[in-house]
Structure formats: C-alpha cells, structure tokens
Design a protein around this motif. Structure first.
Motif, PDB file in Angstrom:
ATOM      1  N   MET A  36       0.818  -1.220   0.000  1.00 26.40           N
ATOM      2  CA  MET A  36       0.000   0.000   0.000  1.00 26.40           C
ATOM      3  C   MET A  36       0.847   1.263   0.000  1.00 26.40           C
ATOM      4  SD  MET A  36      -2.873  -1.458  -0.062  1.00 26.40           S
ATOM      5  CE  MET A  36      -3.939  -0.036   0.002  1.00 26.40           C
ATOM      6  N   TYR A  78      -1.456  -2.980  -7.075  1.00 28.64           N
ATOM      7  CA  TYR A  78      -1.246  -2.355  -5.768  1.00 28.64           C
ATOM      8  C   TYR A  78      -1.830  -3.233  -4.664  1.00 28.64           C
ATOM      9  CZ  TYR A  78      -5.984  -0.470  -4.982  1.00 28.64           C
ATOM     10  OH  TYR A  78      -7.316  -0.323  -4.739  1.00 28.64           O
ATOM     11  N   HIS A  97      -2.123  -6.298  -2.274  1.00 28.16           N
ATOM     12  CA  HIS A  97      -1.873  -7.720  -2.547  1.00 28.16           C
ATOM     13  C   HIS A  97      -2.515  -8.033  -3.896  1.00 28.16           C
ATOM     14  CE1 HIS A  97      -2.213 -12.042  -2.395  1.00 28.16           C
ATOM     15  NE2 HIS A  97      -1.672 -12.117  -1.189  1.00 28.16           N
ATOM     16  N   VAL A 154      -6.035  -9.951  -3.481  1.00 29.29           N
ATOM     17  CA  VAL A 154      -7.015  -9.619  -2.441  1.00 29.29           C
ATOM     18  C   VAL A 154      -8.008  -8.590  -2.997  1.00 29.29           C
ATOM     19  CG1 VAL A 154      -7.312  -8.484  -0.199  1.00 29.29           C
ATOM     20  CG2 VAL A 154      -5.529 -10.197  -0.497  1.00 29.29           C
ATOM     21  N   PHE A 155      -9.272  -8.986  -3.078  1.00 32.52           N
ATOM     22  CA  PHE A 155     -10.317  -8.135  -3.679  1.00 32.52           C
ATOM     23  C   PHE A 155      -9.841  -7.596  -5.029  1.00 32.52           C
ATOM     24  CE2 PHE A 155     -11.763  -8.674   0.553  1.00 32.52           C
ATOM     25  CZ  PHE A 155     -13.134  -8.695   0.445  1.00 32.52           C
ATOM     26  N   SER A 214      -1.683  -6.056   1.904  1.00 28.98           N
ATOM     27  CA  SER A 214      -2.963  -5.519   1.428  1.00 28.98           C
ATOM     28  C   SER A 214      -3.459  -4.421   2.367  1.00 28.98           C
ATOM     29  CB  SER A 214      -3.993  -6.645   1.403  1.00 28.98           C
ATOM     30  OG  SER A 214      -4.327  -6.979   2.734  1.00 28.98           O
ATOM     31  N   ALA A 215      -4.576  -3.785   1.965  1.00 33.62           N
ATOM     32  CA  ALA A 215      -5.195  -2.769   2.830  1.00 33.62           C
ATOM     33  C   ALA A 215      -5.571  -3.391   4.175  1.00 33.62           C
ATOM     34  CB  ALA A 215      -6.435  -2.200   2.146  1.00 33.62           C
ATOM     35  N   GLN A 256     -14.598  -1.608  -0.878  1.00 33.92           N
ATOM     36  CA  GLN A 256     -15.206  -0.885  -2.008  1.00 33.92           C
ATOM     37  C   GLN A 256     -16.514  -0.201  -1.591  1.00 33.92           C
ATOM     38  OE1 GLN A 256     -13.108  -2.883  -5.685  1.00 33.92           O
ATOM     39  NE2 GLN A 256     -15.106  -3.743  -5.415  1.00 33.92           N
ATOM     40  N   ALA A 307      -5.679   3.676   4.370  1.00 34.53           N
ATOM     41  CA  ALA A 307      -4.255   3.494   4.696  1.00 34.53           C
ATOM     42  C   ALA A 307      -3.428   4.604   4.055  1.00 34.53           C
ATOM     43  CB  ALA A 307      -3.789   2.136   4.174  1.00 34.53           C
ATOM     44  N   GLN A 354     -12.672   6.128  -3.327  1.00 32.38           N
ATOM     45  CA  GLN A 354     -12.443   4.793  -3.905  1.00 32.38           C
ATOM     46  C   GLN A 354     -11.552   3.947  -3.001  1.00 32.38           C
ATOM     47  OE1 GLN A 354     -11.081   6.166  -7.896  1.00 32.38           O
ATOM     48  NE2 GLN A 354     -11.922   4.189  -8.478  1.00 32.38           N
ATOM     49  N   HIS A 355     -10.828   4.626  -2.084  1.00 29.90           N
ATOM     50  CA  HIS A 355      -9.883   3.907  -1.227  1.00 29.90           C
ATOM     51  C   HIS A 355     -10.413   3.670   0.187  1.00 29.90           C
ATOM     52  CE1 HIS A 355      -7.142   4.315  -4.461  1.00 29.90           C
ATOM     53  NE2 HIS A 355      -7.171   5.632  -4.418  1.00 29.90           N
ATOM     54  N   SER A 356     -11.705   3.968   0.397  1.00 32.79           N
ATOM     55  CA  SER A 356     -12.249   3.803   1.757  1.00 32.79           C
ATOM     56  C   SER A 356     -12.636   2.352   2.027  1.00 32.79           C
ATOM     57  CB  SER A 356     -13.497   4.666   1.948  1.00 32.79           C
ATOM     58  OG  SER A 356     -13.245   6.002   1.624  1.00 32.79           O
ATOM     59  N   THR A 357     -12.353   1.922   3.241  1.00 30.07           N
ATOM     60  CA  THR A 357     -12.798   0.610   3.717  1.00 30.07           C
ATOM     61  C   THR A 357     -13.556   0.844   5.014  1.00 30.07           C
ATOM     62  OG1 THR A 357     -10.912  -0.509   2.683  1.00 30.07           O
ATOM     63  CG2 THR A 357     -11.994  -1.682   4.474  1.00 30.07           C
TER      64      THR A 357
HETATM   65  C1  LIG Z   1     -10.105  -3.408  -5.896  1.00 34.60           C
HETATM   66  S1  LIG Z   1      -9.812  -3.444  -4.178  1.00 34.60           S
HETATM   67  C2  LIG Z   1      -8.048  -3.635  -4.168  1.00 34.60           C
HETATM   68  C3  LIG Z   1      -7.491  -4.115  -2.855  1.00 34.60           C
HETATM   69  C4  LIG Z   1      -5.999  -4.354  -2.930  1.00 34.60           C
HETATM   70  N1  LIG Z   1      -5.705  -5.440  -3.858  1.00 34.60           N
HETATM   71  C5  LIG Z   1      -5.395  -4.701  -1.575  1.00 34.60           C
HETATM   72  O1  LIG Z   1      -4.635  -5.682  -1.519  1.00 34.60           O
HETATM   73  O2  LIG Z   1      -5.652  -4.012  -0.596  1.00 34.60           O
HETATM   74  C6  LIG Z   1     -10.093  -1.773  -3.784  1.00 34.60           C
HETATM   75  C7  LIG Z   1     -10.554  -1.616  -2.357  1.00 34.60           C
HETATM   76  O3  LIG Z   1      -9.458  -1.850  -1.480  1.00 34.60           O
HETATM   77  C8  LIG Z   1      -9.549  -1.011  -0.352  1.00 34.60           C
HETATM   78  N2  LIG Z   1      -8.437  -0.054  -0.382  1.00 34.60           N
HETATM   79  C9  LIG Z   1      -7.698   0.338  -1.428  1.00 34.60           C
HETATM   80  N3  LIG Z   1      -6.804   1.265  -1.060  1.00 34.60           N
HETATM   81  C10 LIG Z   1      -7.010   1.483   0.261  1.00 34.60           C
HETATM   82  C11 LIG Z   1      -6.419   2.327   1.222  1.00 34.60           C
HETATM   83  N4  LIG Z   1      -5.437   3.165   0.908  1.00 34.60           N
HETATM   84  N5  LIG Z   1      -6.883   2.257   2.486  1.00 34.60           N
HETATM   85  C12 LIG Z   1      -7.883   1.420   2.831  1.00 34.60           C
HETATM   86  N6  LIG Z   1      -8.478   0.611   1.974  1.00 34.60           N
HETATM   87  C13 LIG Z   1      -8.045   0.638   0.702  1.00 34.60           C
HETATM   88  C14 LIG Z   1     -10.865  -0.244  -0.487  1.00 34.60           C
HETATM   89  O4  LIG Z   1     -11.892  -0.978   0.148  1.00 34.60           O
HETATM   90  C15 LIG Z   1     -11.020  -0.215  -1.981  1.00 34.60           C
HETATM   91  O5  LIG Z   1     -12.340   0.047  -2.378  1.00 34.60           O
END
Ligand SMILES: C[S@@+](CC[C@H](N)C(=O)[O-])C[C@H]1O[C@@H](n2cnc3c(N)ncnc32)[C@H](O)[C@@H]1O
Length: 265
Positions: free
Chosen positions: A15, A94, A96, A99-100, A125-126, A168, A209, A234-237
């Motif tokens: 990340m 980016y 993992h 992962v998702f 991963s996140a 997501q 993150a 787009q990056h919120s969890t």
């Molecule tokens: C398509 S998935 C990719 C996840 C990525 N492969 C991983 O290993 O974390 C996209 C989702 O990951 C999470 N995500 C991506 N960037 C993030 C960040 N900087 N902080 C928290 N969650 C994040 C969010 O839920 C986002 O909608």
C-alpha cells in the motif's frame, strides 16, 4: 506437460510507495523482460517505470462506462498475449495482487491452462495495514470481509460478535461495476441494512491506509445512523467492530472437558 518459454509472476506493491515491496516481488520485477502495472496512483507507476525498462500501464483499459469485468478481461488478455510470445512477464498490482482483485487470479489461471509457468507472490494488502493502524487482531473475535455491493445485494448471516469489514464501500450499490462513486440512495440502502444488524449508535470506522511515507492514515469514527453523510473515496474501507459478546457453546466445552478427563485416566 512441458512448460512453454513464456512465464508470468503477479506481484503486489503493497500500500505504501517504496516501503512495502517485498524482496521476492522486487526480484520478480527485475528478472522479468516486461512489466505490466495495474496500480491506482500515477506516482507508483513512475516509481515502477524507474525500476524497469519495459514497464506498461494497464490503466488505459479503464474507460468511462465500460463494465469493470470487460476492463479486467482486456487486462488479462494483454498480459497473456505477451506470455504467449515467450516473454518473461511480471504484472504488478497495488496492495496484494489477489485480495479483492480478480485480474491476477484470472491471469495466473489462464497461463496455467495454456501450459505456462505462472505464480502469485503474497503482498501487503489494505487489510494488513488496517490491522496494524487500527490495532485489530482478526483472531481475537473473528473477522468477516465482504465486497460492499455483494454484501448489500446478497442475504448474509452476519455475526455481529465478530468484526465486519466492507471493501469498495465508496462504490457500494454499483452493480454495473462501471462507476467511480455512488450516491445517497445506495448508501441509504447500506445504512438500512446495517441498522437491521447493529444499534444506530454503534460506532464504526472509515479507514484509508497511508500510501506515502510522509502521509498518515485516515480513521474516522461515525455511528451507523450517520453513514449516509460521511465522505467516502475509492480507497475507503468500512470497519464495523463487534456489537455484542460471543455466546459460549457450553455443550461442546463440556464434551471437550470430558475427553480431557478420559485422556488423564
Ligand atoms: C479493488 S480493491 C483492491 C485491494 C488491494 N488489492 C489490496 O490488496 O488491498 C479496492 C478496495 O481496497 C480497499 N483499499 C484500497 N486502497 C485502500 C487504502 N489506501 N486504504 C484502505 N483501503 C483501501 C478499499 O476498500 C477499496 O475500495
């Protein structure tokens, strides 16, 4: 079956720019003849371009209105066409890679089916950042991870005595998988669903993150009833902590105690 000359390694950059790349991923990148990049940040692309003379972005496949599944299929086809040409390919994603994220899984499967050597390297991963930043041990009370739209549109048995993590969440409700954000209606539906499982004042966290060593992570705590109004990207969890203690299964505990006694006899 004899392996063909082309090959594929899918790696994750983690990340945080520069700080999360594992030695195995770095080595896979430098041993490859061609590097494909599916990373969300142009700065990360630039950084990878400096590491490899033939680095190619897969971002071009994200076109407005194009269903996400079609975009992913094009990415897989592009990666595979280089492998088929006999090239040693590395694809960097980016976080993992598996992962998702479906492209790396599909590309590795397709390469295997076609008789090529292919593997995925584990990465940060996140979720890994979230556990560290928010001080959560998924083993303490258990942890459920769902993609937000799937969670909204499927009937799930949620265990509110364990953590619930929704990925997501910024595009929750987008069944077309083509939008960059969704609005009030979709969020209201998710809020209503959560309110059927949790008290309205139950606190949950919007987590993002840090992606640069100089920035810090976002952790914003809100009650379930305020979910509609919170800013999401787009990056919120979304992290929902347990709302009740887990019930003890006394019957099984007694059976275990009995068997321990028998062993001692
Ligand atoms: C398509 S998935 C990719 C996840 C990525 N492969 C991983 O290993 O974390 C996209 C989702 O990951 C999470 N995500 C991506 N960037 C993030 C960040 N900087 N902080 C928290 N969650 C994040 C969010 O839920 C986002 O909608």
């Amino acid at each position: 079956m004899t392996k063909q000359t082309g090959s594929l390694v899918c790696v994750g950059t983690g990340m945080m720019l520069g700080g999360h790349l594992t030695p195995r991923a770095r080595s896979a990148i430098s041993l490859s003849e061609r590097l494909f990049m599916a990373v969300s940040d142009p700065i990360v692309e630039k950084w990878l371009e400096n590491m490899h003379p033939d680095a190619r972005s897969l971002q071009v496949f994200y076109q407005p209105g194009c269903p996400r599944d079609r975009t992913y299929q094009r990415m897989v086809e592009t990666i595979l066409s280089s492998v088929r040409k006999g090239i040693r390919v590395c694809a960097a994603f980016y976080g993992h890679p598996g992962v998702f994220a479906c492209v790396a899984h599909r590309a590795v499967e397709a390469a295997h089916r076609a008789g090529f050597s292919a593997r995925m390297e584990a990465a940060i991963s996140a979720a890994d950042c979230l556990y560290a930043d928010l001080g959560i041990d998924p083993g303490k009370w258990g942890c459920q991870h769902y993609e937000a739209t799937q969670f909204l549109t499927r009937k799930r048995e949620v265990d509110s005595s364990a953590y619930l993590i929704l990925w997501q969440v910024g595009v929750v409700g987008d069944e077309t998988h083509s939008r960059l954000s969704t609005g009030k209606l979709e969020r209201q539906l998710l809020q209503q669903k959560l309110l059927r499982m949790y008290p309205e004042d139950h606190l949950m966290t919007i987590y993002e993150a840090a992606t640069l060593p100089i920035s810090s992570f976002r952790s914003e705590t809100i009650p379930v009833k305020k979910f509609v109004t919170v800013a999401l990207s787009q990056h919120s969890t979304l992290v929902v902590p347990p709302a009740r203690t887990c019930e003890v299964d006394h019957e099984t505990q007694q059976l275990l105690a009995k068997s321990r006694l028998k062993e001692q006899d």
